[in-house]
Design a protein around this motif. Structure first.
Motif, PDB file in Angstrom:
ATOM      1  N   THR A  33      -0.608   2.634   6.971  1.00  0.00           N
ATOM      2  CA  THR A  33       0.549   3.197   6.257  1.00  0.00           C
ATOM      3  C   THR A  33       0.452   4.718   6.207  1.00  0.00           C
ATOM      4  O   THR A  33       0.895   5.350   5.259  1.00  0.00           O
ATOM      5  N   SER A  34      -0.127   5.277   7.262  1.00  0.00           N
ATOM      6  CA  SER A  34      -0.295   6.743   7.303  1.00  0.00           C
ATOM      7  C   SER A  34       0.585   7.359   8.385  1.00  0.00           C
ATOM      8  O   SER A  34       0.787   6.788   9.464  1.00  0.00           O
ATOM      9  N   SER A  71       0.840  -1.199   0.000  1.00  0.00           N
ATOM     10  CA  SER A  71       0.000   0.000   0.000  1.00  0.00           C
ATOM     11  C   SER A  71       0.869   1.242   0.000  1.00  0.00           C
ATOM     12  O   SER A  71       1.888   1.313   0.689  1.00  0.00           O
ATOM     13  N   LYS A  84       2.175   4.764   0.937  1.00  0.00           N
ATOM     14  CA  LYS A  84       2.136   5.502   2.194  1.00  0.00           C
ATOM     15  C   LYS A  84       1.473   6.870   2.003  1.00  0.00           C
ATOM     16  O   LYS A  84       1.491   7.442   0.915  1.00  0.00           O
ATOM     17  N   ASP A  89      -5.362   4.049   3.832  1.00  0.00           N
ATOM     18  CA  ASP A  89      -4.961   2.941   4.702  1.00  0.00           C
ATOM     19  C   ASP A  89      -4.273   3.545   5.926  1.00  0.00           C
ATOM     20  O   ASP A  89      -3.165   4.071   5.832  1.00  0.00           O
TER      21      ASP A  89
END
Length: 269
Positions: free
Chosen positions: A204-205, A2, A4, A201
């Motif tokens: 992945t933040s 995913s 970032k 997501d």
């Protein structure tokens, strides 16, 4: 994997400056398109300057005889200068030093010609950028060796916020006059500005948090922050981020350069 995401939570204008600086730094550092993050602006608070004539008159009168002016933030500087609408140097009957808490405020003063005059206004700033806060400024103010009981201090601030420095000055005998020159308006929880947040997501933040008040408001949004990461330039902000449930919370030194460096380090993990 995913992609970032980095969420910038400052008011819109300030968020744009940080976003552009971050993007430029990433490109310069060789981040390629496949690892360059999505950058989302989520202005949790909007700065609403005050502009009434009564307040303007009260400030102008107070400045005539003040011994020290303190601006708690760049927003306080911008809103005060917009409100007064004339050269700062013309307000006081005597040379008056100015206290600020960080480099961004120092830059804001210079943008208004303050501190760079032919006879420069004395600017008092914490020498260690790890102490760019009220406590750090108080350390510097004590070096003036003033009899505070004979001094009048004007503080320019937003509505609410910390009163630690004002109370500390009062406790040593200073006359303190605080003026709220702006209000902070929370982002409506139904605003379209949240749309990209709800789609991303969270695992992945990375959230760049620069205001304790904004962090506390973020806690009302009921988001899965327990799987998200936050970077904060002050321990008070980090404490607030932990309290609303961020999974990982890191601190960095104050200033955009430190936020950008910390963001790049996170992206490299």
């Amino acid at each position: 994997m995913s992609k970032k995401t980095i969420v910038i939570t400052r008011p819109s204008g300030q968020a744009r400056q940080l976003s552009e600086a971050l993007q430029a730094s990433l490109l310069k550092s060789g981040f390629t398109q496949d690892v360059t993050p999505q950058i989302i602006s989520l202005p949790l608070l909007t700065i609403a300057p005050k502009g009434d004539d009564v307040l303007r008159g009260q400030i102008a009168t107070a400045l005539k005889t003040a011994d020290l002016a303190i601006f708690v933030s760049p927003n306080a500087i911008e809103c005060t200068m917009r409100l007064l609408e004339q050269s700062w140097q013309g307000f006081s009957d005597k040379p008056m030093p100015i206290g600020v808490m960080g480099g961004s405020s120092m830059a804001a003063l210079k943008n208004h010609g303050i501190g760079v005059e032919s006879h420069p206004t004395k600017i008092i700033l914490p020498q260690n950028n790890a102490q760019w806060d009220s406590e750090g400024l108080w350390v510097e103010l004590q070096k003036l060796n003033w009899d505070w009981s004979s001094k009048t201090v004007i503080i320019f601030k937003g509505e609410g916020g910390r009163d630690w420095l004002a109370e500390t000055l009062k406790n040593v005998g200073a006359q303190v006059k605080a003026f709220s020159v702006y209000a902070r308006v929370p982002l409506d929880l139904n605003s379209p500005a949240w749309d990209d947040i709800h789609k991303m997501d969270f695992a992945t933040s990375l959230w760049l948090l620069t205001s304790s008040e904004a962090v506390r408001y973020l806690g009302q949004a009921k988001l899965p922050l327990d799987i998200a990461t936050a970077i904060c330039p002050h321990h008070n902000i980090a404490d607030a981020a932990e309290q609303i449930g961020f999974g990982e919370v890191f601190t960095c030194e104050p200033g955009d350069e430190a936020l950008i460096a910390a963001s790049q380090a996170w992206l490299s993990i």
